[in-house]
Scaffold this motif. Structure first.
Motif, PDB file in Angstrom:
ATOM      1  N   GLU A 118       0.612  -1.170  -0.025  1.00 48.32           N
ATOM      2  CA  GLU A 118       0.188   0.071   0.058  1.00 48.32           C
ATOM      3  C   GLU A 118       0.807   1.261  -0.025  1.00 48.32           C
ATOM      4  OE1 GLU A 118      -4.103  -1.665   2.398  1.00 48.32           O
ATOM      5  OE2 GLU A 118      -2.256  -1.242   3.478  1.00 48.32           O
ATOM      6  N   LEU A 234      -6.614   8.855  -2.764  1.00 49.30           N
ATOM      7  CA  LEU A 234      -7.718   8.676  -3.481  1.00 49.30           C
ATOM      8  C   LEU A 234      -6.853   8.341  -5.206  1.00 49.30           C
ATOM      9  CD1 LEU A 234     -10.567   9.491  -4.392  1.00 49.30           C
ATOM     10  CD2 LEU A 234      -9.957  11.597  -5.026  1.00 49.30           C
ATOM     11  N   GLY A 237      -6.195   4.692  -5.270  1.00 55.78           N
ATOM     12  CA  GLY A 237      -7.248   3.859  -5.029  1.00 55.78           C
ATOM     13  C   GLY A 237      -7.355   3.023  -3.712  1.00 55.78           C
ATOM     14  N   LEU A 238      -6.781   3.574  -2.749  1.00 56.67           N
ATOM     15  CA  LEU A 238      -6.674   3.071  -1.523  1.00 56.67           C
ATOM     16  C   LEU A 238      -7.996   3.289  -0.589  1.00 56.67           C
ATOM     17  CD1 LEU A 238      -4.919   1.736   0.817  1.00 56.67           C
ATOM     18  CD2 LEU A 238      -4.184   3.947   1.618  1.00 56.67           C
ATOM     19  N   LYS A 239      -8.289   2.460  -0.140  1.00 57.05           N
ATOM     20  CA  LYS A 239      -9.828   2.481   0.690  1.00 57.05           C
ATOM     21  C   LYS A 239      -9.755   2.839   2.160  1.00 57.05           C
ATOM     22  CE  LYS A 239     -11.881   1.304  -3.079  1.00 57.05           C
ATOM     23  NZ  LYS A 239     -12.483   2.283  -4.097  1.00 57.05           N
ATOM     24  N   LYS A 240      -8.687   2.628   2.657  1.00 57.79           N
ATOM     25  CA  LYS A 240      -8.284   3.151   3.997  1.00 57.79           C
ATOM     26  C   LYS A 240      -8.260   4.708   4.181  1.00 57.79           C
ATOM     27  CE  LYS A 240      -5.648  -0.811   5.229  1.00 57.79           C
ATOM     28  NZ  LYS A 240      -4.321  -1.466   5.651  1.00 57.79           N
ATOM     29  N   SER A 241      -8.885   5.080   5.505  1.00 55.52           N
ATOM     30  CA  SER A 241      -8.628   6.325   5.980  1.00 55.52           C
ATOM     31  C   SER A 241      -7.334   6.669   6.161  1.00 55.52           C
ATOM     32  CB  SER A 241     -10.018   6.789   6.702  1.00 55.52           C
ATOM     33  OG  SER A 241      -9.667   8.101   7.254  1.00 55.52           O
TER      34      SER A 241
END
Length: 299
Positions: A118, A234, A237-241
């Protein structure tokens, strides 16, 4: 807001006697001002000598009803205790009304971390063709490679980097200095940024030694770093906050999972207490299972 005549003296006490950073002082002052906002909301204007334990308990109930999170409530209570301790020290009050205040019970929240894939994805999402590209690569490498707080990152100076010995001097909370190893990759991106990008920025007076600048030639703000990271999440495409602190968590967790000594990690993070560092010893179950199977005589 009620104009409290003791706030300036309290601010001076935090700065001179407790040697707190500007951000910490602002947080402490804001906590005290919340109390006087409460008094203002109920049309009450007591002097500090008139504030009672009952007043403070009603204030805590008020911020709880406002929906303030337990962790934030605990910080406010800590700020109030500091303020009333100062008033006691200065003999402005003879009894501390905050003495019996209890903080809400807090669960030990495990910090979010990123895996190396990531982190590499975030770095790959940086557009190196843009003027700020190499700056942003250097920012991510420093946050993850050195475990810096965002305020430490924005205040780092060129003169703090010792490239030959691969160390960086960091000024942390309370103006405490520490020396941290800095990796070759971070040094490479810092050098490229300084030599190829930063030289084209018209630098404002007073910022000549700061590494990270905005396009106007002044220091990069903490908010700007947050924005850079949110945009990268963004784009990748990382979904974690995530936030700048996520890289600090990842730095510590990856070191400890790799077998690093806990006190060495404490030193690098600038934690005054080892118990603060111990939160990073949360390891996934497969890792723990592997340790048991590999090393326990009864496995």
């Amino acid at each position: 807001m009620i104009n409290n005549p003791f706030i300036p003296a309290y601010k001076a006490y935090l700065k001179l006697e407790r040697a707190l950073s500007g951000n910490s002082i602002t947080a402490y002052i804001n906590d005290v001002q919340k109390l006087f906002q409460y008094f203002e909301s109920i049309d009450k204007a007591p002097s500090v000598k008139e504030i009672s334990s009952a007043d403070l308990k009603k204030f805590i109930s008020w911020i709880n009803e406002l929906g303030m999170l337990p962790a934030t409530q605990a910080r406010v209570i800590s700020g109030l205790k500091s303020f009333f301790s100062f008033l006691m020290l200065e003999q402005i009050i003879v009894e501390d009304p905050s003495a019996l205040l209890e903080s809400p019970r807090l669960g030990r929240k495990l910090p979010d971390v990123l895996n190396i894939e990531e982190i590499n994805g975030l770095i790959a999402a940086i557009d190196a063709s843009k003027p700020e590209g190499m700056r942003n690569k250097a920012i991510i490498e420093l946050l993850y490679g050195c475990g810096l707080r965002v305020s430490e990152l924005t205040n780092i100076k060129i003169s703090n980097i010792f490239a030959d010995s691969e160390f960086v001097k960091i000024v942390g909370k309370g103006n405490k200095e520490r020396i941290i190893p800095i990796g070759a990759t971070a040094l490479k991106y810092i050098r490229i940024y300084l030599e190829q990008s930063r030289v084209h920025i018209p630098i404002k007076k007073g910022y000549e030694d700061y590494i990270f600048l905005n396009r106007r030639g002044s220091g990069l703000s903490r908010i700007s770093v947050f924005t850079i990271i949110k945009d990268l999440a963004l784009a990748s495409g990382l979904k974690k906050s995530i936030s700048p602190h996520t890289f600090r968590h990842s730095f510590a967790t990856h070191l400890i999972e790799g077998g690093a000594d806990l006190r060495a990690v404490q030193e690098m993070l600038g934690h005054s207490s080892i118990t603060t560092t111990e939160i990073y010893t949360h390891l996934d179950r497969d890792y723990l299972k592997g340790i048991i199977n590999g090393f326990h005589p009864r496995s």
